[in-house]
Design a protein around this motif. Sequence first.
Motif, PDB file in Angstrom:
ATOM      1  N   LEU A  72      -3.399  -6.319   1.020  1.00 21.59           N
ATOM      2  CA  LEU A  72      -2.957  -5.271   1.125  1.00 21.59           C
ATOM      3  C   LEU A  72      -2.885  -3.564   1.094  1.00 21.59           C
ATOM      4  O   LEU A  72      -2.473  -2.778   1.039  1.00 21.59           O
ATOM      5  CB  LEU A  72      -0.881  -5.132   2.182  1.00 21.59           C
ATOM      6  N   HIS A  73      -3.362  -3.886  -0.493  1.00 16.15           N
ATOM      7  CA  HIS A  73      -3.615  -2.652  -1.616  1.00 16.15           C
ATOM      8  C   HIS A  73      -2.485  -2.242  -1.533  1.00 16.15           C
ATOM      9  O   HIS A  73      -2.073  -0.978  -1.705  1.00 16.15           O
ATOM     10  CB  HIS A  73      -4.928  -1.893  -1.347  1.00 16.15           C
ATOM     11  N   LEU A  74      -0.916  -3.112  -2.096  1.00 18.85           N
ATOM     12  CA  LEU A  74       0.142  -2.597  -1.891  1.00 18.85           C
ATOM     13  C   LEU A  74       0.466  -2.218  -3.379  1.00 18.85           C
ATOM     14  O   LEU A  74      -0.010  -2.722  -4.412  1.00 18.85           O
ATOM     15  CB  LEU A  74       0.882  -3.742  -1.493  1.00 18.85           C
ATOM     16  N   LYS A  75       0.860  -0.870  -3.407  1.00 21.91           N
ATOM     17  CA  LYS A  75       1.243  -0.194  -4.362  1.00 21.91           C
ATOM     18  C   LYS A  75       2.645   0.007  -4.270  1.00 21.91           C
ATOM     19  O   LYS A  75       3.266   0.005  -3.961  1.00 21.91           O
ATOM     20  CB  LYS A  75       0.690   1.102  -4.906  1.00 21.91           C
ATOM     21  N   PRO A  76       3.320   0.573  -5.901  1.00 21.16           N
ATOM     22  CA  PRO A  76       4.809   0.841  -5.866  1.00 21.16           C
ATOM     23  C   PRO A  76       5.471   1.676  -4.485  1.00 21.16           C
ATOM     24  O   PRO A  76       6.848   1.470  -3.813  1.00 21.16           O
ATOM     25  CB  PRO A  76       5.169   0.356  -6.982  1.00 21.16           C
ATOM     26  N   ILE A  77       4.151   2.559  -4.444  1.00 24.07           N
ATOM     27  CA  ILE A  77       5.277   4.248  -4.539  1.00 24.07           C
ATOM     28  C   ILE A  77       5.187   3.435  -2.807  1.00 24.07           C
ATOM     29  O   ILE A  77       5.746   3.828  -1.404  1.00 24.07           O
ATOM     30  CB  ILE A  77       4.413   4.969  -4.400  1.00 24.07           C
ATOM     31  N   ILE A  78       4.473   2.511  -1.803  1.00 19.10           N
ATOM     32  CA  ILE A  78       4.242   2.097  -1.051  1.00 19.10           C
ATOM     33  C   ILE A  78       4.981   1.808  -0.153  1.00 19.10           C
ATOM     34  O   ILE A  78       6.112   1.988  -0.004  1.00 19.10           O
ATOM     35  CB  ILE A  78       2.787   1.289  -0.279  1.00 19.10           C
ATOM     36  N   LEU A  79       5.390   0.539  -1.057  1.00 15.71           N
ATOM     37  CA  LEU A  79       7.081  -0.068  -1.163  1.00 15.71           C
ATOM     38  C   LEU A  79       7.883   0.400  -1.048  1.00 15.71           C
ATOM     39  O   LEU A  79       9.150  -0.270  -0.344  1.00 15.71           O
ATOM     40  CB  LEU A  79       7.320  -1.538  -1.945  1.00 15.71           C
ATOM     41  N   GLU A  80       8.385   1.924  -1.889  1.00 17.19           N
ATOM     42  CA  GLU A  80       9.627   2.418  -1.958  1.00 17.19           C
ATOM     43  C   GLU A  80       9.727   3.281  -0.978  1.00 17.19           C
ATOM     44  O   GLU A  80      11.209   3.105  -0.244  1.00 17.19           O
ATOM     45  CB  GLU A  80       9.600   2.911  -3.304  1.00 17.19           C
ATOM     46  N   GLY A  81       8.640   3.915  -0.854  1.00 20.66           N
ATOM     47  CA  GLY A  81       8.756   4.824   1.042  1.00 20.66           C
ATOM     48  C   GLY A  81       8.829   3.451   1.892  1.00 20.66           C
ATOM     49  O   GLY A  81      10.042   4.013   3.096  1.00 20.66           O
ATOM     50  N   VAL A  82       9.084   2.458   2.315  1.00 25.48           N
ATOM     51  CA  VAL A  82       8.932   1.374   3.300  1.00 25.48           C
ATOM     52  C   VAL A  82      10.510   1.425   3.189  1.00 25.48           C
ATOM     53  O   VAL A  82      11.772   0.853   3.497  1.00 25.48           O
ATOM     54  CB  VAL A  82       8.158   0.646   3.339  1.00 25.48           C
ATOM     55  N   ALA A  83      11.145   0.555   1.572  1.00 24.94           N
ATOM     56  CA  ALA A  83      12.499   0.570   1.389  1.00 24.94           C
ATOM     57  C   ALA A  83      13.461   1.677   1.479  1.00 24.94           C
ATOM     58  O   ALA A  83      14.739   1.380   2.301  1.00 24.94           O
ATOM     59  CB  ALA A  83      12.636   0.262   0.088  1.00 24.94           C
ATOM     60  N   SER A  84      12.861   2.889   1.736  1.00 19.80           N
ATOM     61  CA  SER A  84      13.400   3.777   1.760  1.00 19.80           C
ATOM     62  C   SER A  84      13.758   4.253   3.539  1.00 19.80           C
ATOM     63  O   SER A  84      15.010   4.597   3.218  1.00 19.80           O
ATOM     64  CB  SER A  84      13.405   5.171   1.477  1.00 19.80           C
ATOM     65  N   ARG A  85      12.821   4.166   4.111  1.00 23.15           N
ATOM     66  CA  ARG A  85      12.593   4.381   5.364  1.00 23.15           C
ATOM     67  C   ARG A  85      13.747   3.293   6.478  1.00 23.15           C
ATOM     68  O   ARG A  85      13.896   3.300   7.343  1.00 23.15           O
ATOM     69  CB  ARG A  85      11.258   4.879   6.252  1.00 23.15           C
ATOM     70  N   THR A  86      13.350   2.420   6.192  1.00 23.34           N
ATOM     71  CA  THR A  86      14.145   0.558   6.416  1.00 23.34           C
ATOM     72  C   THR A  86      15.726   0.795   5.907  1.00 23.34           C
ATOM     73  O   THR A  86      16.335   0.379   6.861  1.00 23.34           O
ATOM     74  CB  THR A  86      13.931  -0.372   5.721  1.00 23.34           C
ATOM     75  N   LEU A  87      16.111   0.956   4.766  1.00 22.23           N
ATOM     76  CA  LEU A  87      17.769   1.927   4.237  1.00 22.23           C
ATOM     77  C   LEU A  87      18.004   2.201   5.489  1.00 22.23           C
ATOM     78  O   LEU A  87      19.230   2.307   6.158  1.00 22.23           O
ATOM     79  CB  LEU A  87      17.806   1.867   3.119  1.00 22.23           C
ATOM     80  N   GLU A  88      17.246   3.322   5.652  1.00 23.20           N
ATOM     81  CA  GLU A  88      17.731   4.143   6.705  1.00 23.20           C
ATOM     82  C   GLU A  88      18.088   4.179   8.714  1.00 23.20           C
ATOM     83  O   GLU A  88      19.588   4.363   8.773  1.00 23.20           O
ATOM     84  CB  GLU A  88      17.130   5.785   6.356  1.00 23.20           C
ATOM     85  N   LYS A  89      17.396   3.284   8.893  1.00 30.57           N
ATOM     86  CA  LYS A  89      17.346   2.757   9.878  1.00 30.57           C
ATOM     87  C   LYS A  89      18.272   1.068  10.294  1.00 30.57           C
ATOM     88  O   LYS A  89      18.533   0.939  11.119  1.00 30.57           O
ATOM     89  CB  LYS A  89      15.735   2.120  10.628  1.00 30.57           C
TER      90      LYS A  89
ATOM     91  N   LEU B  64       5.092  -1.315   7.590  1.00 26.04           N
ATOM     92  CA  LEU B  64       4.796  -1.643   6.368  1.00 26.04           C
ATOM     93  C   LEU B  64       2.892  -1.655   6.763  1.00 26.04           C
ATOM     94  O   LEU B  64       2.274  -0.275   6.863  1.00 26.04           O
ATOM     95  CB  LEU B  64       5.007  -2.825   5.975  1.00 26.04           C
ATOM     96  N   ALA B  65       2.982  -2.487   8.089  1.00 23.31           N
ATOM     97  CA  ALA B  65       1.906  -1.803   9.189  1.00 23.31           C
ATOM     98  C   ALA B  65       1.800  -0.745   9.586  1.00 23.31           C
ATOM     99  O   ALA B  65       0.037   0.017   9.573  1.00 23.31           O
ATOM    100  CB  ALA B  65       2.363  -3.123  10.134  1.00 23.31           C
ATOM    101  N   ASN B  66       2.362   0.183  10.257  1.00 19.44           N
ATOM    102  CA  ASN B  66       2.251   1.970   9.987  1.00 19.44           C
ATOM    103  C   ASN B  66       1.784   2.209   9.454  1.00 19.44           C
ATOM    104  O   ASN B  66       0.768   3.372   9.205  1.00 19.44           O
ATOM    105  CB  ASN B  66       3.344   2.337  10.791  1.00 19.44           C
ATOM    106  N   VAL B  67       2.651   2.368   7.629  1.00 19.43           N
ATOM    107  CA  VAL B  67       1.872   3.292   7.145  1.00 19.43           C
ATOM    108  C   VAL B  67       0.373   2.622   6.000  1.00 19.43           C
ATOM    109  O   VAL B  67      -0.193   3.451   5.840  1.00 19.43           O
ATOM    110  CB  VAL B  67       2.827   2.854   5.914  1.00 19.43           C
ATOM    111  N   LEU B  68       0.327   1.325   6.735  1.00 22.31           N
ATOM    112  CA  LEU B  68      -1.015   0.629   6.081  1.00 22.31           C
ATOM    113  C   LEU B  68      -2.063   0.982   7.377  1.00 22.31           C
ATOM    114  O   LEU B  68      -3.596   0.608   7.029  1.00 22.31           O
ATOM    115  CB  LEU B  68      -0.793  -0.720   5.583  1.00 22.31           C
ATOM    116  N   HIS B  69      -1.624   2.200   8.237  1.00 24.63           N
ATOM    117  CA  HIS B  69      -2.519   2.011   9.303  1.00 24.63           C
ATOM    118  C   HIS B  69      -3.119   0.828  10.254  1.00 24.63           C
ATOM    119  O   HIS B  69      -4.875   0.716  10.093  1.00 24.63           O
ATOM    120  CB  HIS B  69      -3.497   2.994   8.722  1.00 24.63           C
ATOM    121  N   ILE B  70      -2.493  -0.573   9.864  1.00 26.35           N
ATOM    122  CA  ILE B  70      -2.770  -1.507  10.900  1.00 26.35           C
ATOM    123  C   ILE B  70      -2.126  -1.486  12.082  1.00 26.35           C
ATOM    124  O   ILE B  70      -0.163  -1.206  11.789  1.00 26.35           O
ATOM    125  CB  ILE B  70      -2.470  -2.961  10.033  1.00 26.35           C
TER     126      ILE B  70
END
Length: 294
Positions: free
Chosen positions: A267-284, A132-138
């Motif tokens: 954090l200006h969170l949008k569903p598409i951001i959270l969906e991407g985080v969830a998908s990548r996390t499940l893989e790892k 999440l931090a990485n995708v938000l450029h934090i």
Amino acid sequence: MIPLNSANINKPLKEIEKRIDSYPAMPAMCQHLIKSCEDPDVNFKKLVDEIRYDPGITANILKMANSAYYGSSRRIESLQTAMVRLGLKQISEIVIAHSVADRLVKKLQGYDLRPEELLKHSVWVAIAAEDLANVLHIKPPAMLFTAGLLHDLGKIILDDYILDQREALLKATGKNGEDKISFDIVEHQILGINHSEVGAQLLENWNFPEELVIAVRYHHAPTDPDIEYDPSAAMVHIADMLAYSVGIGIGVDGLQYVSNPEVIERLHLKPIILEGVASRTLEKMEELKSLLVG
């Protein structure tokens, strides 16, 4: 809300505090590595020599360095080479993860978590928080992964008390169509302390950095007026809520929390951001979990 009865709270609270104080500390090497990571002038060669004398930690570092999770492309046999590839931050995360893995794999009857379910949830939150931090450029805070991994450590201490008081806890959370009260608030009402506070107290007792203590303490209340905005607490909070939303480690309390709207807005969170985080996390997540318990 349930009226507080100090007579009922004081007894379990005193017992819980004794359990916190007597709970086995993290290995000294964990604390040493965390301090080393914070020291820009650390003697890397000396640190390698110190770790070399611990065959368990050495084996874990080599196993991780040679895993696909850390992007290994060629076999590494040398501890020093492994440590150079991984870096001190990831080494400290590996050592801490291995140190707590056996504590997080146990069944928690009070929280209704099957064996390994708390570990799976904790690993998921740790990975998701960093992603999440990485995708938000934090820039991920130094202890973010560790905060995610340890955020529910307090549940291990509280599990017996949750089991004893589960009926009262569930009634108080408003499961029967009433306004829902966050489970951590009800924990504090009935037991005098909640799992976030227990986890933070454990980390304080072990002399872990204040930033880690704060992130664990406030992961259900990242906008608490007692603290300034803390990015680690905020990202662990969102990762935790995301884990529950995809069914990772729900247990008895997972559906009794809600995402903090102030954090989502900040954090200006949008569903598409959270969906991407969830998908990548499940893989790892499964790979890292298997490395910790395999």
